[in-house]
Design an enzyme around this catalytic site. Structure first.
Site, PDB file in Angstrom:
ATOM      1  CB  ALA A  31     -12.405  -1.825  -2.089  1.00 47.34           C
ATOM      2  CD  GLU A  32      -7.378  -2.715   0.606  1.00 44.52           C
ATOM      3  OE1 GLU A  32      -6.420  -2.471  -0.150  1.00 44.52           O
ATOM      4  OE2 GLU A  32      -7.588  -2.079   1.653  1.00 44.52           O
TER       5      GLU A  32
END
Length: 234
Positions: free
Chosen positions: A135-136
């Site tokens: 996600a990052e």
């Protein structure tokens, strides 16, 4: 090795008294059976949170001596004390119940050993670490956000420094730092994975200020995104 239960008893008792006082402050005509049920549910919730906090602390103590593994505690308690995730049960051909794992989250082969080491060192599910990285930065060690967050786990400069990360663009250091941060958040929020993720994204101060996931669209979407990767795999 032991965990003293007095602080937990005091915490639960204090919460129970606060719930009772809150109910007592209500106008007499509003004190109904429904109010009493809500008060009772509040007390039960506080007891549950306290028991999970004890499980987390006991596990950390046991882990420090090598006396017990996370997997063993998961099987005994039916949930993972470090993440708060309920362990699903399946039954094999012999009728024995076993813990069902979340779907695997894939990552570049070059990073697999780093996530494995970080997971074992900080006792955090490897799939959760990978879900955060996905996600990052989508596992990009050179990624830089508009706010200045760096590397695989998107650590801010000050955060990286506080975690002992000297080079945030070094994938190994970055992953170890991110694992240390999420492990600290999980412990602070008694294994509540949603709150731990919210704190990872928006800071613990905002989680504490709002008493839960902050009302920031970015943070709310972030928590949902990571949980989706974690629970469903990618």
């Amino acid at each position: 090795m032991s965990v003293t239960i007095l602080p937990y008893i005091n915490e639960t008792a204090t919460a129970a008294i606060e719930s009772q006082n809150k109910a007592a402050l209500q106008p007499q005509q509003q004190v109904t059976a429904e109010n009493m049920v809500e008060t009772f549910q509040d007390v039960l919730s506080n007891i549950q949170r306290t028991s999970q906090a004890m499980a987390v602390d006991a596990l950390l103590l046991a882990q420090s001596t090598g006396a017990v593994s996370v997997e063993t505690v998961q099987k005994l308690l039916g949930f993972c004390p470090l993440t708060g995730e309920t362990v699903n049960r399946t039954t094999d051909a012999s009728g024995t119940q076993t813990a069902a794992q979340n779907p695997s989250v894939s990552c570049p082969d070059s990073l697999e050993s780093y996530f494995k080491e970080a997971s074992e060192k900080y006792n955090v599910d490897i799939n959760l670490l990978k879900a955060i990285a996905k996600a990052e930065s989508n596992f990009n060690a050179k990624a830089v956000s508009s706010a200045g967050a760096m590397g695989v786990m998107q650590l801010m400069p000050a955060t990286a420094k506080s975690l002992g990360v000297s080079n945030a663009y070094n994938a190994y250091e970055n992953i170890m730092g991110g694992a240390k941060l999420i492990a600290s958040n999980l412990k602070k929020y008694n294994g509540d994975i949603s709150l731990a993720l919210a704190a990872y994204n928006a800071g613990g101060g905002n989680v504490d200020k709002y008493g839960g996931i902050p009302p920031f669209k970015e943070t709310q979407n972030y928590v949902k995104k990571v949980l989706n990767y974690y629970k469903n795999g990618v």
